[in-house]
Design a protein around this motif. Structure first.
Motif: not given
Length: 407
Positions: A35-40, A44-47, A260-262, A360-362
Motif C-alpha cells: 500500500d505504501m508503494v502504491m501511495l508513493a 504522481s502517476e495518477s496526476f 514536480r510542483q504537485v 484523482f487516485d491516491f
C-alpha cells in the motif's frame, strides 16, 4: 530438494497456531509495504494520467500563476490562441474561461461554469445526452444555449436532461438584479476531469460565456491547453520554451513541471509512505527471524542427530533457510490480496476529500513497483532465517546429544 521442502513444511505444521500467526503478521507487513508503494507512486502517476487524459501536455495560464490558481484571466486571448494554432509543432489548442453564474429560482444560488469550444475541449467526456455545438455553428439569439452539466448538478438541482433554466451574470447584490441572463437547456451529462466530484459544474460555449460576462470579457480566457504534435518530452519542452519566448504575458507549464510542483506539495505523503514501508520490512524480518530461532532452539537435539548420522552443515543450513523462505512466501501471497483490498478501501475514503478532482487516485497499481517491493520483502524475510540457520548448522553435536538425553 523435495525432501527438504517436506521436512520444512512438517516443521512449520508442528505448531500450527504459531505458524499461522506469523504468516498473518507477515501478510499484514506485506500489505502495508504494498500500500505504501502504491501511495508513493500512485499520486504522481495518477496526476500524470489526469493531465494527459485528452492528450494536452501544456497549460497556458496568466503570467506567474498556476491554472485556475487565482481568478486572473488572459486578455487578448484570440490573438494568443491563433498564434499557438499557427505553430506547426502544435496539434491542437483548447481555450477555456471559468466563472460563476447565478441560477435565479434554483435550489442553489450559483454554478461554476466553464466556457469551452466543444470540438477541442479537454475538460470532460460526454456520458449521456447531446454535446454542445461545434464552434462556429450558429444558434438563434432567442434559442436556449445547450449546456453539458455534471452529475452532481443534476442531483442537487433535481433537474433532468432536456430541462430549461436561466443563468445570469453581472449580479448587483444590493439591488438583487442581474445585468445579463440567458436560457440554457441541459443537453448532456459529462464527467469533468479537473473539478471535484461534489462540485456542480456547467459547460457552455465559450463565446456565449464571454457575451454573458460583458464587454470586459469579450477577448479573455482563464486557461489554454496545448497538445504538441510530437509527444516526447524534448518536443514538449521545445514548444513550452517557444510559448514562453513569444508570449510574454502568459506562463506555459508542461505536464512534467506540473507533476514536480504537485509532488513538492504532496511530499508529506511520500515521506510517510517511505517510513511505513521501512517499518513493514523490519516487521517481516523480525517475525521470520523470531519464529525460525524458536524452531531451531526446540529442535537442537534433532539437528544434532542429523549431524551425527552424516548430514553436512550445508544441508542443515539449507533446511532451516528453506523454512524462512516458505514462511515469507506464504505471508506475501496473503499480503498481496490484503494489500489490494485495503488500497481500494483507503482510496475510496481519500477520494471523498473535498476539493480533489474526480479522476484523482491516491493508490494506483503499478506492477513493476509492486513486484519489486514484495520481492524485497521476500528477500528480507528469507535472509532473516540466515542467522538461526547458521546457528543450527554450528550446533555442537556431542553436547547437544548429551543435553537432549539428559532432558
Amino acid at each position: 530438494m523435495s525432501m527438504r521442502t517436506t521436512l520444512a513444511l512438517a516443521t512449520l505444521r508442528r505448531h500450527p497456531a504459531r505458524t499461522m500467526l506469523a504468516v498473518l503478521g507477515i501478510a499484514v507487513a506485506a500489505a502495508l509495504l504494498l500500500d505504501m508503494v502504491m501511495l508513493a507512486t500512485g499520486m504522481s502517476e495518477s496526476f500524470r494520467s489526469l493531465l494527459l487524459t485528452r492528450g494536452y501536455q501544456l497549460r497556458v495560464s496568466p503570467k506567474g500563476t498556476l491554472p485556475f490558481d487565482s481568478e486572473a484571466t488572459i486578455d487578448g486571448a484570440t490573438a494568443i490562441v491563433q498564434a499557438l494554432r499557427a505553430n506547426p509543432d502544435i496539434k491542437a489548442v483548447s481555450p477555456s474561461l471559468g466563472t460563476t453564474f447565478a441560477l435565479p429560482g434554483q435550489t442553489f444560488p450559483s454554478v461554476f461554469t466553464l466556457g469551452l469550444e466543444s470540438d477541442v475541449q479537454g475538460d470532460y467526456v460526454l456520458e449521456a445526452g447531446r454535446d454542445m455545438p461545434v464552434t462556429g455553428d450558429g444558434l438563434s439569439p432567442a434559442a436556449p444555449l445547450p449546456a453539458v452539466v455534471s452529475k452532481s448538478f443534476l442531483v442537487r438541482s433535481g433537474h433532468q436532461l432536456g430541462d430549461t433554466l436561466t443563468v445570469a451574470a453581472g449580479i448587483d447584490a444590493q439591488l438583487r438584479t442581474t445585468a445579463r441572463s440567458r436560457l440554457v437547456v441541459l443537453s448532456g451529462e459529462g464527467r469533468f476531469f479537473y473539478v471535484p466530484a461534489e462540485t456542480p459544474v456547467m459547460a457552455l460555449p465559450l463565446r456565449d460565456v464571454r457575451t454573458l460576462l460583458g464587454a470586459a470579457y469579450r477577448d479573455r480566457m482563464s486557461l489554454a491547453m496545448a497538445e504538441s504534435r510530437r509527444g516526447d518530452s524534448v518536443s514538449v519542452e521545445a514548444v513550452r520554451a517557444w510559448i514562453a519566448a513569444s508570449q510574454p504575458r502568459v506562463t506555459a507549464i508542461s505536464t512534467e513541471t506540473a507533476i514536480r510542483q504537485v509532488e513538492e506539495r504532496l511530499s508529506y505523503f511520500r515521506q510517510l509512505a517511505f517510513v511505513l514501508g521501512a517499518i513493514s520490512l523490519g516487521i517481516g524480518f523480525l517475525l521470520v527471524a523470531t519464529l525460525v530461532t524458536l524452531s531451531v532452539n526446540e529442535r537442537r537435539g534433532e539437528i544434532a542427530v542429523l549431524r551425527a548420522i552424516g548430514t553436512q552443515k550445508g544441508g542443515v543450513l539449507r533446511q532451516v533457510f528453506l523454512e524462512g523462505l516458505l514462511l515469507s512466501s506464504a505471508g506475501i501471497a496473503g499480503g498481496l490480496l490484503l494489500g489490494i483490498v485495503t488500497a481500494r478501501w483507503l482510496n475510496g475514503i481519500l477520494r471523498d476529500f473535498p476539493g480533489l478532482p474526480a479522476a484523482f487516485d491516491f493508490f494506483l497499481w503499478s506492477p513493476e513497483a509492486a513486484w519489486k517491493s514484495l520481492a524485497l520483502l521476500l528477500i528480507s524475510g528469507t535472509l532473516a532465517g540466515l542467522l538461526p540457520a547458521w546457528r543450527a548448522a554450528s550446533i555442537p553435536i556431542v553436547r547437544s546429544l548429551r543435553e537432549d538425553a539428559v532432558g
